[in-house]
Scaffold this motif. Structure first.
Motif, PDB file in Angstrom:
ATOM      1  N   THR A 120      21.983 -29.048 -10.764  1.00  0.00           N
ATOM      2  CA  THR A 120      21.207 -28.013 -10.075  1.00  0.00           C
ATOM      3  C   THR A 120      21.858 -27.633  -8.750  1.00  0.00           C
ATOM      4  O   THR A 120      22.010 -26.450  -8.430  1.00  0.00           O
ATOM      5  CB  THR A 120      19.772 -28.491  -9.829  1.00  0.00           C
ATOM      6  OG1 THR A 120      19.155 -28.774 -11.092  1.00  0.00           O
ATOM      7  CG2 THR A 120      18.961 -27.424  -9.101  1.00  0.00           C
ATOM      8  N   LEU A 121      22.253 -28.633  -7.968  1.00  0.00           N
ATOM      9  CA  LEU A 121      22.907 -28.356  -6.691  1.00  0.00           C
ATOM     10  C   LEU A 121      24.303 -27.783  -6.895  1.00  0.00           C
ATOM     11  O   LEU A 121      24.755 -26.912  -6.132  1.00  0.00           O
ATOM     12  CB  LEU A 121      22.974 -29.628  -5.850  1.00  0.00           C
ATOM     13  CG  LEU A 121      21.619 -30.194  -5.422  1.00  0.00           C
ATOM     14  CD1 LEU A 121      21.813 -31.518  -4.683  1.00  0.00           C
ATOM     15  CD2 LEU A 121      20.863 -29.205  -4.545  1.00  0.00           C
ATOM     16  N   PHE A 122      25.002 -28.251  -7.922  1.00  0.00           N
ATOM     17  CA  PHE A 122      26.362 -27.778  -8.155  1.00  0.00           C
ATOM     18  C   PHE A 122      26.397 -26.295  -8.517  1.00  0.00           C
ATOM     19  O   PHE A 122      27.414 -25.630  -8.305  1.00  0.00           O
ATOM     20  CB  PHE A 122      27.024 -28.595  -9.259  1.00  0.00           C
ATOM     21  CG  PHE A 122      28.432 -28.168  -9.560  1.00  0.00           C
ATOM     22  CD1 PHE A 122      29.443 -28.367  -8.633  1.00  0.00           C
ATOM     23  CD2 PHE A 122      28.747 -27.549 -10.756  1.00  0.00           C
ATOM     24  CE1 PHE A 122      30.746 -27.958  -8.892  1.00  0.00           C
ATOM     25  CE2 PHE A 122      30.040 -27.143 -11.037  1.00  0.00           C
ATOM     26  CZ  PHE A 122      31.049 -27.355 -10.105  1.00  0.00           C
ATOM     27  N   LYS A 123      25.312 -25.767  -9.027  1.00  0.00           N
ATOM     28  CA  LYS A 123      25.293 -24.352  -9.384  1.00  0.00           C
ATOM     29  C   LYS A 123      25.558 -23.466  -8.167  1.00  0.00           C
ATOM     30  O   LYS A 123      25.974 -22.311  -8.323  1.00  0.00           O
ATOM     31  CB  LYS A 123      23.961 -23.994 -10.035  1.00  0.00           C
ATOM     32  CG  LYS A 123      23.829 -24.530 -11.458  1.00  0.00           C
ATOM     33  CD  LYS A 123      22.493 -24.162 -12.084  1.00  0.00           C
ATOM     34  CE  LYS A 123      22.413 -24.703 -13.504  1.00  0.00           C
ATOM     35  NZ  LYS A 123      21.101 -24.426 -14.137  1.00  0.00           N
ATOM     36  N   THR A 124      25.299 -23.980  -6.977  1.00  0.00           N
ATOM     37  CA  THR A 124      25.636 -23.229  -5.765  1.00  0.00           C
ATOM     38  C   THR A 124      27.119 -22.889  -5.756  1.00  0.00           C
ATOM     39  O   THR A 124      27.512 -21.766  -5.427  1.00  0.00           O
ATOM     40  CB  THR A 124      25.277 -24.041  -4.513  1.00  0.00           C
ATOM     41  OG1 THR A 124      23.926 -24.466  -4.590  1.00  0.00           O
ATOM     42  CG2 THR A 124      25.478 -23.207  -3.253  1.00  0.00           C
ATOM     43  N   LEU A 125      27.950 -23.856  -6.110  1.00  0.00           N
ATOM     44  CA  LEU A 125      29.381 -23.599  -6.221  1.00  0.00           C
ATOM     45  C   LEU A 125      29.717 -22.892  -7.524  1.00  0.00           C
ATOM     46  O   LEU A 125      30.471 -21.910  -7.540  1.00  0.00           O
ATOM     47  CB  LEU A 125      30.165 -24.912  -6.138  1.00  0.00           C
ATOM     48  CG  LEU A 125      31.664 -24.839  -6.476  1.00  0.00           C
ATOM     49  CD1 LEU A 125      32.383 -23.862  -5.559  1.00  0.00           C
ATOM     50  CD2 LEU A 125      32.306 -26.215  -6.385  1.00  0.00           C
TER      51      LEU A 125
END
Length: 249
Positions: A120-125
């Protein structure tokens, strides 16, 4: 400056300059996913080394000779545990040693699992720099800004000093350099996403190790662009880093 050179230079030698340019089923350094009994760290780079067998595949009992042969960040990570000559990779979840808040692939300490990959957080990148198939220094800086904004809003105990900012810059410059071009800061999205999500060298997809030595100095220009795009401000000042009863850096 000593501390910066030691922790920011996340250029583990085997990955960039010793990894095979081609993969073969019989290769001792082929990628093998970790088992349930294996341990891993918050650092995708160190985990990739273990998954390829440059460090013990179980992530345990990593000794000084192994560390000297494989990875600079791992040298510093010896300070995370009680044993002076060996470590397990999961010991690196210790907050603010090599782990830090506002990571692009791990949850903040105190908000969730700061050890394991967080999609979920990696989707920012992953979803950044739309319309093209690459990431660059400007997009990396914008991702840093977005992740920090998220952490500030959700984490009342966030650690956000110049130290963390500098580490995050070097990490961004590092993934662009290793997975792309250290001179231009351009890295294929596919390579970067495989590196983070699978902790694997994307050899089969066409990745080749850098022909240029990756150092802190080689990443300086890229780091400056990342820092400018991140438009960062501190929420705390730096504190001394305590590494045991008698050592302060």
């Amino acid at each position: 400056m000593y501390f910066q050179r030691l922790i920011f230079l996340c250029t583990f030698v085997k990955l960039v300059h010793g990894a095979a340019q081609n993969s073969h089923p019989a290769d001792h350094h082929q990628w093998i996913a970790p088992t349930k009994s294996d341990v891993r760290s918050p650092c995708p780079g160190l985990n990739t080394l273990a998954n390829h067998g440059y460090l013990p595949r179980n992530g345990k009992g990593i000794t000084v000779p192994m560390i000297l042969d494989a990875a600079l960040p791992a040298k510093f990570s010896l300070l995370s545990g009680d044993a002076p000559t060996a470590l397990d990779l999961d010991a690196l979840a210790l907050h603010n040693l090599v782990e830090h808040d506002a990571s692009i692939s791990r949850a903040d300490f105190g908000l969730g699992d700061n050890l394991r990959f967080n999609e979920t957080l990696f989707k920012t990148l992953a979803n950044s720099n739309p319309g093209v198939n690459y990431y660059n220094a400007s997009s990396a800086g914008l991702v840093m800004k977005e992740r920090l904004d998220m952490s500030i809003k959700t984490n009342p105990n966030i650690t956000n000093t110049p130290k963390e900012f500098a580490v995050r810059i070097r990490e961004s410059a590092f993934y662009l350099s290793v997975m792309g071009n250290v001179s231009t800061g351009v890295a294929p999205k596919q390579f970067v996403q495989i590196f983070f999500r699978e902790e694997r060298l994307p050899i089969q997809e066409g990745w080749r190790r850098s022909k240029r030595l990756i150092t802190a100095e080689s990443m300086d220009d890229m780091s400056n662009v990342i820092a400018q795009a991140a438009n960062w401000t501190a929420t705390q000042s730096c504190e001394d880093l305590i590494l045991g009863p008698n050592l302060v850096i």
